[in-house]
Design an enzyme around this catalytic site. Structure first.
Site, mmCIF file in Angstrom:
data_model
loop_
_atom_site.group_PDB
_atom_site.id
_atom_site.type_symbol
_atom_site.label_atom_id
_atom_site.label_comp_id
_atom_site.label_asym_id
_atom_site.label_seq_id
_atom_site.Cartn_x
_atom_site.Cartn_y
_atom_site.Cartn_z
ATOM 1 N N TYR A 31 0.632 -4.102 -30.882
ATOM 2 C CA TYR A 31 1.377 -4.856 -30.127
ATOM 3 C C TYR A 31 1.627 -4.689 -28.664
ATOM 4 C CZ TYR A 31 6.347 -6.367 -29.078
ATOM 5 O OH TYR A 31 7.774 -6.965 -28.579
ATOM 6 N N LYS B 9 0.822 -7.140 -25.456
ATOM 7 C CA LYS B 9 1.799 -7.284 -24.474
ATOM 8 C C LYS B 9 1.251 -6.873 -23.206
ATOM 9 C CE LYS B 9 5.067 -8.935 -26.806
ATOM 10 N NZ LYS B 9 5.712 -10.222 -26.750
HETATM 11 P P1 NAP Z 1 12.407 -12.353 -33.655
HETATM 12 O O1 NAP Z 1 14.055 -12.207 -33.627
HETATM 13 O O2 NAP Z 1 11.671 -11.487 -34.692
HETATM 14 O O3 NAP Z 1 12.010 -13.868 -33.452
HETATM 15 C C1 NAP Z 1 10.786 -14.105 -33.340
HETATM 16 C C2 NAP Z 1 10.420 -15.594 -33.102
HETATM 17 O O4 NAP Z 1 8.928 -15.962 -33.342
HETATM 18 C C3 NAP Z 1 11.117 -16.446 -34.377
HETATM 19 O O5 NAP Z 1 11.605 -17.676 -33.868
HETATM 20 C C4 NAP Z 1 9.817 -16.617 -34.949
HETATM 21 O O6 NAP Z 1 9.927 -17.958 -36.325
HETATM 22 C C5 NAP Z 1 8.834 -16.942 -34.074
HETATM 23 N N1 NAP Z 1 7.351 -16.891 -34.633
HETATM 24 C C6 NAP Z 1 6.820 -15.626 -35.405
HETATM 25 N N2 NAP Z 1 5.653 -15.854 -35.617
HETATM 26 C C7 NAP Z 1 5.144 -17.151 -35.168
HETATM 27 C C8 NAP Z 1 3.965 -18.047 -34.941
HETATM 28 N N3 NAP Z 1 2.939 -17.323 -35.553
HETATM 29 N N4 NAP Z 1 4.060 -19.206 -34.414
HETATM 30 C C9 NAP Z 1 5.519 -19.511 -33.772
HETATM 31 N N5 NAP Z 1 6.479 -19.010 -33.971
HETATM 32 C C10 NAP Z 1 6.515 -17.532 -34.525
HETATM 33 O O7 NAP Z 1 11.876 -11.557 -32.218
HETATM 34 P P2 NAP Z 1 12.635 -11.293 -30.949
HETATM 35 O O8 NAP Z 1 13.233 -9.904 -30.977
HETATM 36 O O9 NAP Z 1 13.694 -12.409 -30.482
HETATM 37 O O10 NAP Z 1 11.417 -11.323 -29.949
HETATM 38 C C11 NAP Z 1 11.072 -12.434 -29.026
HETATM 39 C C12 NAP Z 1 10.103 -12.095 -28.140
HETATM 40 O O11 NAP Z 1 10.488 -10.913 -27.326
HETATM 41 C C13 NAP Z 1 8.880 -11.357 -28.701
HETATM 42 O O12 NAP Z 1 7.596 -11.864 -28.004
HETATM 43 C C14 NAP Z 1 9.085 -9.878 -28.665
HETATM 44 O O13 NAP Z 1 7.579 -9.242 -28.860
HETATM 45 C C15 NAP Z 1 9.433 -9.929 -27.474
HETATM 46 N N6 NAP Z 1 10.430 -8.766 -27.165
HETATM 47 C C16 NAP Z 1 11.438 -8.145 -28.289
HETATM 48 C C17 NAP Z 1 12.252 -6.871 -27.886
HETATM 49 C C18 NAP Z 1 13.134 -6.405 -28.669
HETATM 50 O O14 NAP Z 1 13.502 -5.507 -28.632
HETATM 51 N N7 NAP Z 1 13.601 -7.420 -29.801
HETATM 52 C C19 NAP Z 1 11.461 -6.294 -26.897
HETATM 53 C C20 NAP Z 1 10.591 -6.512 -26.113
HETATM 54 C C21 NAP Z 1 9.983 -7.789 -26.298
HETATM 55 P P3 NAP Z 1 10.683 -17.746 -37.656
HETATM 56 O O15 NAP Z 1 11.990 -18.041 -37.249
HETATM 57 O O16 NAP Z 1 10.178 -18.972 -38.221
HETATM 58 O O17 NAP Z 1 9.984 -16.531 -38.332
#
Ligand code: NAP
Length: 248
Positions: free
Chosen positions: A156, A160
């Site tokens: 990851y 990133k």
């Molecule tokens: P999340 O709640 O797990 O949601 C992930 C999203 O990505 C969902 O809409 C999922 O679709 C979609 N997805 C997964 N695999 C995919 C694929 N192969 N093709 C198209 N869509 C796909 O994640 P989140 O926490 O909102 O994170 C969003 C972004 O922020 C990510 O890039 C993550 O790395 C980054 N981020 C998050 C955090 C945190 O603390 N949460 C921190 C830093 C960065 P489904 O609903 O169909 O599964």
């Protein structure tokens, strides 16, 4: 802050969490928001309703960002239908955590393919239409760990950190066509991705955050909306951390 009315917006991974908040924050009367997801149609429905409640039009479908043919068909179809893509937010992401010595090759590949190659696939597909229209705003979601590192997340973190390099390289390539490319680096945000953490681990994490709270998807979406707005017209190649000061 949001002046995205009448814009054509694409958000990857819009069905849940940060992606849904971004879709909502970029919606305004006249905005058309296209978003994809992996498989969660039920969650996508809730995002559609949020976009519509903000006055925008919503279109969604399952598209795997890691598959170039699927991405090209999806984004090519949008350009045909809407005539343009003004804003692209590369947000789709997954985690498959584990220590390096135990990490399976398949977990490395899945995370790099979705989190890094997925953004490459989408940027490549929108670059030509954006160059032609002499306007584009690309915002890539990286992570605080892409800058700081994190044990147990080699795949990851590599993806990133790759997003940060990709953002800067493409920002330099596309700037002359009035296309800006920036990254947003969230810290610890309350979504399904972080829900699994035990309470003790959550408390330890909060202890490392100067603002002493977990972030919300809306905290991240506000920064994305700023970068998509005309207030950010002179900003490109930058990484904005939205982490409560977790990384400085
Ligand atoms: P999340 O709640 O797990 O949601 C992930 C999203 O990505 C969902 O809409 C999922 O679709 C979609 N997805 C997964 N695999 C995919 C694929 N192969 N093709 C198209 N869509 C796909 O994640 P989140 O926490 O909102 O994170 C969003 C972004 O922020 C990510 O890039 C993550 O790395 C980054 N981020 C998050 C955090 C945190 O603390 N949460 C921190 C830093 C960065 P489904 O609903 O169909 O599964």
């Amino acid at each position: 802050m949001t002046d995205t009315a009448d814009r054509v917006v694409v958000v990857t991974g819009g069905s849940r969490g940060i992606g849904r908040a971004i879709c909502t924050a970029l919606s305004a009367p006249g905005t058309v928001v296209y978003f994809n997801y992996s498989s969660n149609a039920e969650a996508a429905k809730a995002t559609t309703e949020a976009i519509q409640a903000a006055g925008g039009k919503a279109f969604s479908q399952p598209v795997d960002v890691a598959t170039p043919d699927a991405v090209n068909a999806w984004l090519g179809g949008i350009v045909k239908e809407a005539g343009r893509i003004d804003i692209l937010v590369n947000n789709a992401g997954i985690t498959r955590d584990g220590l390096l010595v135990r990490m399976k090759e398949s977990d490395w590949d899945a995370v790099v393919d979705i989190n890094l190659k997925g953004a490459f696939n989408c940027m490549k597909a929108v670059a030509k239409p954006m160059m032609k229209q002499r306007y584009g705003r690309i915002i890539n979601i990286t992570s605080v760990v892409g800058a700081a590192g994190n044990p147990g997340q080699a795949n990851y973190v590599a993806a990133k950190a790759g997003i940060i390099g990709l953002t800067k390289a493409v920002a330099k390539e596309l700037a002359s066509r009035n296309i800006t490319v920036n990254a947003v680096a969230p810290g610890y945000i309350n979504t399904d991705m972080t829900n699994d953490l035990a309470d003790k681990a959550k408390d330890a994490m909060i202890g490392q955050i100067p603002l002493a709270r977990i972030g919300t998807p809306e905290d991240v979406a506000g920064t994305v909306a700023f970068l998509a707005s005309s207030a950010a017209d002179y900003i490109t190649g930058q990484v904005i951390h939205v982490s409560g000061g977790m990384y400085m």
